[in-house]
Design an enzyme around this catalytic site. Structure first.
Site, PDB file in Angstrom:
ATOM      1  N   ASP A   1     -16.710 -13.214 -20.182  1.00 50.86           N
ATOM      2  CA  ASP A   1     -16.460 -14.649 -20.228  1.00 50.86           C
ATOM      3  C   ASP A   1     -15.925 -15.128 -18.878  1.00 50.86           C
ATOM      4  O   ASP A   1     -15.050 -14.489 -18.282  1.00 50.86           O
ATOM      5  CB  ASP A   1     -15.448 -14.937 -21.343  1.00 50.86           C
TER       6      ASP A   1
ATOM      7  N   GLU B   1     -21.067 -14.228 -17.593  1.00 47.41           N
ATOM      8  CA  GLU B   1     -21.144 -15.684 -17.642  1.00 47.41           C
ATOM      9  C   GLU B   1     -20.728 -16.124 -16.248  1.00 47.41           C
ATOM     10  O   GLU B   1     -19.538 -16.207 -15.937  1.00 47.41           O
ATOM     11  CB  GLU B   1     -20.201 -16.255 -18.700  1.00 47.41           C
TER      12      GLU B   1
END
Length: 726
Positions: free
Chosen positions: A374, A411
């Site tokens: 993330d 990401e």
């Protein structure tokens, strides 16, 4: 350096038969203070510390537990022992002796007669100088950064002491029954992003263990029937279940992007209340998924923690070495590249070591097949927050030998403006391709001048990944994710509807490239209902027929809705849960998705391992890709047309199963006549799908549908995708 070996005897004693703790005996004994909570009851008892001071955490030994924790600036350290997770205060406090229990900046002590299941906290004293980065609090109960499991919740405080969940000493012994990583190539992977609790929590789930790891096991037959090859689990690292001050939260934490303990599986997804039992249940889930041929990828959040900014509580990293674990401004406040109050100092050597150990822990002790990072661009920032080339943490993950057969997915952006899609790393990292998401949405909602972008994305995004050593499959293609609209809502809403989040609809992305086709939200107007369903099929088919690695979101295959909420991070309710009633109600969309997944798995033409070239061939084998306009002539890439023909040929594929695949796409609002080039008409094309046709003629599993008309002419109604195979 002996510390934190490749998971070996020191990280899992039961996996090695020739290790003896005495082999690493230290030459001299040490004396440590054992004190109950009350100073009046203080007493001393000598312990012989004969264990090597590492690895970090609470490591179960033959006759006790070795506790090891890092703190450079602490002046005192203690271990607090509890009998029950509901206890507010410890039954015993064991003080480290700095003279004998400290090795450099590592505080380490062996405590005999402790067993698996023992509950504990740390307590550290030191300077409280926030402007210089120090936030020690001698009263704070601290979660071990290397805790293997947590138990209980944050407890209400009437004395100013934050009481976080207790850490649990874990016995990692588990019968894996021969299980190992599946090692499926990324090029053959189909990812299914899902939430452990939400997948089985709904009232119609018909599971014996709803909302748990065991509930996922019960739903494996559904995952098998869908055909996905990997589940990407939204965060299962520990995160707060209730508010960190022990009071009830106004809005719950559903998604889990609020890390509390990186080495611990979330206790909120276990069945029952036995401390540490989530460890066993999580392993059972992984073992069962592997037995079904499904890999497990974890969504990990190494960019921030739930301790928040300078106003947030102290319950772990802040109270051990705040200035090391977090990026700080000159005045001691927190840099906030995560948008969540603080930023983990990922390229500090101590944090790099922790993340490195954590990834190995999940790969070795839990058989995890990969990780999605993330806000991974934060890992590209140095200790001052600056983006740097070849960041050590990114390189370490890519080159680590224990992670060599796992998938690593970035990401590749953060909340401070970094956007590194296509440039995150030249190594083996794959990336969530945000350009793919946006370009597919914009094309299918009918924007003009999108032929070049749609062709680039469908053919593997060579503009982003061809330079360097990466391949088409390093593009993780997706149209929707947990963060944003569901597929159903993408074709039903033009404005976000996040009022239920309690932030006056200010949260969530305002730029969604969505369309409602005349009515905002639910409608019974047949024309709109049919068009929305067709558009959902168009985007699902595009995703699964594109070069690259597809990722679909749990529930999109049955048109799950979040009622227009594009940021349901706090909605632990029917808004977010998988609606199992839709499996039957939207069986048409489910069947459509299943058929295309099966086709993709069996067809190497749509999942090439090298970039397409379009170069002509000298024989009758079609080039790896050719593009045509609706007239059958080469495409005018500067055209405002919304119609395109893509033909994947078999050139370069040494696979007898490889077939030619022809995809016709039309995103205009009017019908469009397509002419197939004459040389292509000679091939025995049969239809795989037609999104404008009513079920069951919308998809023909195995491409057994109608033959291409001999005339080579096809009429596609508005917003239609057709696919033929030869």
């Amino acid at each position: 350096m002996l510390s934190q070996w490749l998971p070996s005897a020191l990280t899992n004693l039961n996996s090695v038969t020739d290790f003896k703790p005495a082999d690493f005996a230290l030459p001299a004994p040490s004396t440590s203070d054992i004190e109950p909570e009350s100073p009046a009851m203080a007493s001393k008892q000598p312990f012989m510390q004969f264990q090597y001071p590492l690895p970090y955490g609470a490591i179960l030994q033959e006759n006790g537990v070795q506790f090891a924790v890092y703190s450079r600036s602490a002046t005192a350290m203690s271990v607090l022992l509890y009998k029950r997770h509901s206890d507010r205060d410890p039954y015993k406090v064991i003080k480290f002796d700095p003279a004998t229990d400290r090795w450099g900046d590592i505080w380490s002590i062996y405590v005999p007669d402790l067993k698996a299941g023992q509950l504990y906290h740390y307590q550290a004293d030191g300077p409280y100088l926030p402007e210089k980065g120090h936030r020690f609090n001698p009263q704070a109960r601290l979660i071990d950064p290397y805790a293997r499991a947590l138990a209980g919740r944050f407890q209400p405080s009437d004395d100013g002491i934050v009481r976080p969940p207790k850490c649990v000493v874990v016995d990692d012994t588990f019968d894996w029954q021969g299980d190992r990583h599946l090692r499926r190539p990324l090029s053959e992977t189909i990812i299914y992003e899902m939430h452990v609790r939400g997948f089985t929590r709904g009232s119609a789930s018909e599971t014996d263990h709803p909302g748990t790891y065991l509930g996922v096991i019960e739903k494996i037959p559904y995952l098998k029937s869908l055909g996905v090859t990997a589940v990407e689990l939204m965060p299962i690292h520990e995160f707060p279940i209730n508010a960190t001050n022990g009071e009830k939260q106004d809005r719950g934490n559903y998604w889990g992007y609020d890390s509390l303990a990186f080495f611990s599986p979330h206790r909120g997804y276990q069945h029952g209340t036995k401390a540490g039992d989530q460890v066993r249940q999580f392993k059972e889930m992984v073992r069962a998924l592997h037995a079904a041929g499904i890999e497990v990828i974890l969504d990990v959040v190494f960019n921030h923690t739930s301790e928040g900014n300078h106003l947030g509580p102290t319950f772990s990293f802040k109270g051990l070495e705040n200035q090391v674990y977090y990026m700080l401004n000159d005045d001691g406040t927190y840099k906030n590249y995560s948008g969540c109050g603080n930023t983990v100092n990922g390229n500090h050597p101590i944090c790099r070591e922790m993340i490195f150990h954590c990834l190995r822990h999940w790969v070795y002790n839990y058989h995890i097949d990969g990780f999605r990072f993330d806000l991974a661009s934060i890992l590209s920032r140095n200790r001052h927050g600056e983006l740097v080339p070849n960041p050590p943490m990114v390189e370490l993950i890519a080159e680590d030998p224990m992670l060599a057969d796992t998938k690593v997915i970035a990401e590749a952006w953060d909340a401070a403006g970094a956007f590194q899609v296509g440039s995150f790393s030249d190594l083996r990292w794959a990336e969530w391709n945000g350009h793919y998401r946006d370009d597919i949405r914009r094309y299918w909602r009918g924007e003009a001048g999108r032929l070049g972008p749609i062709a680039t994305r469908v053919s593997g995004s060579s503009d982003l990944y061809q330079n360097g050593t990466r391949k088409p499959y390093h593009s993780i293609n997706f149209v929707t994710s947990h963060d944003g609209y569901t597929l159903n809502d993408l074709v039903s809403y033009e404005r976000k509807h996040n009022q239920a989040n309690g932030e006056d609809n200010r949260d969530g992305d305002n730029n969604n490239y969505s369309a409602n086709y005349g009515v905002e939200g639910p409608t019974r107007r047949k024309f709109i209902v049919e068009l929305r369903r067709r558009q959902a099929k168009n985007m699902m088919a595009t995703l699964l027929l594109s070069q690259g690695t597809p990722m679909l979101v749990s529930g999109d295959e049955i048109l799950r809705t979040q009622r227009g909420n594009n940021n349901a991070y706090c909605q632990d309710n029917a808004i977010s849960w998988f609606d199992w009633k839709l499996v039957e109600r939207n069986a048409e969309m489910l069947r459509f998705t299943q058929a295309i997944i099966a086709f993709r798995i069996n067809q190497p033409s749509v999942r090439r391992q090298t970039f397409l070239t379009g170069q002509p061939t000298e024989n009758e084998v079609l080039p790896d890709v050719t593009w045509y306009g609706p007239t059958g002539k080469p495409v005018d890439w500067n055209s405002q047309s919304r119609s395109l023909i893509c033909v994947y040929g078999t050139h370069g594929l040494d696979d007898p199963e490889a077939k030619n695949v022809m995809i016709l796409m039309h995103s205009g609002q009017d019908s469009q006549r397509f002419t197939i080039p004459e040389h292509l008409r000679k091939l025995p094309w049969q239809q795989l799908l037609d999104t404008s046709a009513a079920a069951p003629e919308d998809v023909h599993p195995g491409a057994t549908g109608p033959a291409l008309p001999a005339s080579g002419h096809l009429k596609l109604v508005h917003h239609t995708l057709m696919c033929y195979v030869a």
